[in-house]
Design a protein around this motif. Structure first.
Motif, mmCIF file in Angstrom:
data_model
loop_
_atom_site.group_PDB
_atom_site.id
_atom_site.type_symbol
_atom_site.label_atom_id
_atom_site.label_comp_id
_atom_site.label_asym_id
_atom_site.label_seq_id
_atom_site.Cartn_x
_atom_site.Cartn_y
_atom_site.Cartn_z
ATOM 1 N N THR A 72 0.801 -1.214 0.000
ATOM 2 C CA THR A 72 0.000 0.000 0.000
ATOM 3 C C THR A 72 0.839 1.272 0.000
ATOM 4 N N GLY A 73 2.105 1.147 0.417
ATOM 5 C CA GLY A 73 2.944 2.339 0.524
ATOM 6 C C GLY A 73 2.596 3.210 1.706
ATOM 7 N N GLU A 74 1.884 2.638 2.675
ATOM 8 C CA GLU A 74 1.514 3.359 3.898
ATOM 9 C C GLU A 74 1.882 2.518 5.110
ATOM 10 N N PRO A 75 2.479 3.131 6.141
ATOM 11 C CA PRO A 75 2.800 4.553 6.246
ATOM 12 C C PRO A 75 3.817 4.993 5.193
ATOM 13 N N TYR A 76 3.745 6.269 4.844
ATOM 14 C CA TYR A 76 4.543 6.769 3.730
ATOM 15 C C TYR A 76 6.038 6.603 3.949
ATOM 16 N N MET A 77 6.465 6.486 5.202
ATOM 17 C CA MET A 77 7.896 6.346 5.459
ATOM 18 C C MET A 77 8.474 5.077 4.829
ATOM 19 N N VAL A 78 7.637 4.061 4.551
ATOM 20 C CA VAL A 78 8.170 2.843 3.920
ATOM 21 C C VAL A 78 8.676 3.139 2.514
ATOM 22 N N ARG A 79 8.174 4.213 1.902
ATOM 23 C CA ARG A 79 8.585 4.529 0.542
ATOM 24 C C ARG A 79 10.028 5.022 0.475
ATOM 25 N N LEU A 80 10.542 5.488 1.613
ATOM 26 C CA LEU A 80 11.945 5.900 1.640
ATOM 27 C C LEU A 80 12.863 4.715 1.380
ATOM 28 N N VAL A 81 12.389 3.519 1.732
ATOM 29 C CA VAL A 81 13.182 2.310 1.552
ATOM 30 C C VAL A 81 12.827 1.593 0.254
ATOM 31 N N PHE A 82 11.532 1.532 -0.071
ATOM 32 C CA PHE A 82 11.079 0.684 -1.165
ATOM 33 C C PHE A 82 10.747 1.435 -2.453
ATOM 34 N N GLY A 83 10.935 2.748 -2.474
ATOM 35 C CA GLY A 83 10.672 3.519 -3.678
ATOM 36 C C GLY A 83 9.716 4.655 -3.398
ATOM 37 N N LEU A 84 10.069 5.864 -3.785
ATOM 38 C CA LEU A 84 9.262 7.027 -3.435
ATOM 39 C C LEU A 84 7.945 7.085 -4.200
ATOM 40 N N ARG A 85 7.988 6.929 -5.516
ATOM 41 C CA ARG A 85 6.781 7.118 -6.333
ATOM 42 C C ARG A 85 6.118 5.804 -6.687
ATOM 43 N N ARG A 86 6.916 4.763 -6.781
ATOM 44 C CA ARG A 86 6.385 3.422 -7.086
ATOM 45 C C ARG A 86 7.341 2.408 -6.483
ATOM 46 N N PRO A 87 6.888 1.182 -6.233
ATOM 47 C CA PRO A 87 7.775 0.185 -5.618
ATOM 48 C C PRO A 87 8.979 -0.121 -6.509
ATOM 49 N N ARG A 88 10.139 -0.126 -5.894
ATOM 50 C CA ARG A 88 11.370 -0.383 -6.629
ATOM 51 C C ARG A 88 11.398 -1.808 -7.176
ATOM 52 N N ARG A 272 -0.501 7.598 9.331
ATOM 53 C CA ARG A 272 -0.382 7.417 7.887
ATOM 54 C C ARG A 272 0.976 7.845 7.351
ATOM 55 N N TRP A 273 1.612 8.804 8.018
ATOM 56 C CA TRP A 273 2.868 9.330 7.511
ATOM 57 C C TRP A 273 4.081 8.613 8.093
ATOM 58 N N ILE A 274 4.168 8.557 9.412
ATOM 59 C CA ILE A 274 5.381 8.005 10.027
ATOM 60 C C ILE A 274 5.140 6.683 10.754
ATOM 61 N N GLY A 275 3.950 6.131 10.613
ATOM 62 C CA GLY A 275 3.674 4.830 11.202
ATOM 63 C C GLY A 275 3.853 4.830 12.707
ATOM 64 N N PRO A 276 4.565 3.826 13.245
ATOM 65 C CA PRO A 276 4.725 3.725 14.696
ATOM 66 C C PRO A 276 5.823 4.602 15.269
ATOM 67 N N LEU A 277 6.454 5.447 14.437
ATOM 68 C CA LEU A 277 7.621 6.192 14.901
ATOM 69 C C LEU A 277 7.301 7.067 16.106
ATOM 70 N N GLY A 278 6.106 7.691 16.119
ATOM 71 C CA GLY A 278 5.748 8.544 17.249
ATOM 72 C C GLY A 278 5.713 7.776 18.561
ATOM 73 N N ARG A 279 5.110 6.581 18.548
ATOM 74 C CA ARG A 279 5.051 5.771 19.766
ATOM 75 C C ARG A 279 6.437 5.274 20.165
ATOM 76 N N ILE A 280 7.265 4.987 19.169
ATOM 77 C CA ILE A 280 8.626 4.531 19.461
ATOM 78 C C ILE A 280 9.405 5.621 20.184
ATOM 79 N N VAL A 281 9.311 6.847 19.692
ATOM 80 C CA VAL A 281 10.009 7.966 20.329
ATOM 81 C C VAL A 281 9.492 8.172 21.742
ATOM 82 N N LYS A 282 8.160 8.121 21.911
ATOM 83 C CA LYS A 282 7.579 8.306 23.242
ATOM 84 C C LYS A 282 8.090 7.243 24.210
ATOM 85 N N ALA A 283 8.132 5.980 23.756
ATOM 86 C CA ALA A 283 8.604 4.898 24.620
ATOM 87 C C ALA A 283 10.067 5.104 24.988
#
Length: 351
Positions: A72-88, A272-283
Motif C-alpha cells: 500500500t505504501g503506507e505509512p509513507y515512510m516505507v517509501r523511503l526504503v522501497f521507492g518514493l513514487r512506485r515500488p522499486r 499514515r505518515w510516520i507509522g509507529p515512529l511517534g510511539r517509538i520515540v515516546k517509549a
C-alpha cells in the motif's frame, strides 16, 4: 523452462520488459502502490543469481503485515526504503521456501536440488526468486514447504524480541498480546521453550489455539482487561510484555508490568505518515524516567537465528501455525486478509 535462457545476471525484475529469449515465470506483479487489487498475476522475467545469490524455485511464500505496508505504501515512510513514487521491486513478498534451482559462482554451501527456506527483500510471490545465499538455510525435515515458508520473518521477530531485547530467563512471567497471530503464535512457543511462564491474550475464538501452543494462562480480551487496576493491584504483573497489538495506551500496559519489567511494543501500525515512529520515540523518552524498560525494536534477518529456529522446530518445541493457504492467483486476497489484522498464525501462498 530453461534456466540457461534467462536474462543478464543482476537485472531488475521489470514486468513487461523482457529481453528476447528470456525465460519467463508467473508472478504477482505490483506496478504502483495501492490496495491489494493493484496486484496482477502475470509474466515476468526469471532473474539469474549474482555471485553470492541463489535462484530458488518457490514452493510457498508467506505474507505478513510488513508485506501489506509495502504493497500500500503506507505509512509513507516505507517509501523511503522501497521507492518514493512506485515500488522499486515489481514483485512483492519476502518469506519463502522451495528448492534451489541454480547458484551463483561464489556460493559453496548450497547446491541445486537442496530444499531451503529463508527471506529476501522482495520477489517471493513468484515461481522463482533470487535470494542472497546468506538468507537461506536447509529446510527442517519435519516441515512441509508451506510450514517452512511461514517461519522466517515472524519467528525471527519473536525470537529476537524475547531473547535479545527482553533476555527472557527460566521462571520469568511473559505476556504476549495478539498471541494467536503470526508473531504471537511463535512468541508463545519460544517463551515456553525458554522456560518462562507464559500468558497469551487473544479473542474467545482463539483461546483453545493459544492454550495448545503452550500458554499457561490465556486471557480472552473480550472478557478481561489485563491492564485493569483490579488485576494489577492483586499482583498480576509480568516481567516481559510483548505487545503485538498496542490496543491499550502505553500507560495502561505499563501498569501490568513489574517495576523493573520490559515492555516491547511491536504492532508496526501507526499514523499514515510516520507509522509507529511517534510511539517509538515516546517509549524511548519514557524509558529515561522509569526503571521499567520500554524497548521498541526492528527485527533484522539473521541466518544464525533462522538456524536456531530450525533447531527448535526439529526438536518439536516450535511448530508453525497455518491459518490458510492461497494459490498465487489469489495473492491479492491473501494480502487483503492479512491487512485486516485477524489472522490465526500465518497466511501462505502456494506456487
Amino acid at each position: 523452462m530453461g534456466i540457461e535462457q534467462q536474462s543478464k545476471a543482476g537485472a531488475p525484475l521489470v514486468p513487461g520488459a523482457h529481453p528476447a529469449g528470456a525465460a519467463m515465470m508467473r508472478a504477482a506483479v505490483q506496478r504502483r502502490y495501492g490496495p491489494p487489487s493493484v496486484l496482477d498475476v502475470s509474466e515476468a522475467g526469471v532473474p539469474l543469481p549474482g555471485g553470492g545469490d541463489v535462484l530458488v524455485q518457490v514452493g510457498a511464500a508467506s505474507v505478513h503485515p510488513g508485506d501489506y505496508f509495502v504493497l500500500t505504501g503506507e505509512p509513507y515512510m516505507v517509501r523511503l526504503v522501497f521507492g518514493l513514487r512506485r515500488p522499486r521491486h515489481g514483485i512483492p513478498g519476502m518469506d519463502l521456501a522451495g528448492v534451489v534451482a541454480a547458484v551463483g559462482k561464489d556460493v559453496s554451501d548450497l547446491c541445486p536440488g537442496d530444499k531451503v527456506f529463508g527471506w529476501s527483500t522482495a520477489g517471493a510471490l513468484a515461481e522463482y526468486a533470487c535470494v542472497p545465499a546468506k538468507n537461506l538455510v536447509p529446510m527442517p525435515a519435519n516441515l512441509s514447504v508451506v510450514e517452512a515458508a511461514a517461519v522466517p520473518t515472524s519467528a525471527m521477530t519473536a525470537l529476537q524480541a524475547l531473547r535479545d531485547i527482553a533476555h527472557v530467563q527460566p521462571g520469568q512471567t511473559v505476556l504476549v498480546t495478539g498471541a494467536s497471530g503470526g508473531v504471537g503464535s511463535f512468541a508463545v512457543q519460544i517463551a515456553k521453550a525458554f522456560g518462562a511462564e507464559v500468558a497469551g491474550v487473544c479473542s474467545a475464538r482463539n483461546v483453545d489455539l493459544v492454550r495448545s501452543l503452550g500458554a499457561h494462562h490465556v486471557i480472552d480480551y473480550t472478557r478481561t482487561d489485563f491492564t485493569s487496576a483490579d488485576l494489577t493491584r492483586t499482583g498480576t504483573r509480568y516481567d516481559v510484555i510483548l505487545d503485538n497489538l498496542e490496543a491499550q495506551p502505553l500507560a495502561a500496559v505499563r501498569r501490568a508490568l513489574t517495576p523493573t519489567g520490559t515492555l516491547i511494543p511491536n504492532s508496526g501500525r501507526g499514523g499514515r505518515w510516520i507509522g509507529p515512529l511517534g510511539r517509538i520515540v515516546k517509549a524511548r523518552v519514557l524509558s529515561g524516567f522509569t526503571r521499567q524498560r520500554l524497548r521498541p525494536f526492528t527485527s533484522l534477518g539473521k541466518r544464525q537465528d533462522l538456524l536456531t529456529l530450525a533447531d527448535l522446530i526439529t526438536t518439536g518445541q516450535v511448530t508453525p501455525v497455518i491459518d490458510r493457504t492461497h494459490p498465487l492467483e489469489e495473492a491479492a486476497d491473501a494480502l487483503r486478509y492479512v491487512g485486516a489484522g485477524h489472522t490465526r498464525g500465518k497466511v501462505v501462498i502456494t506456487v
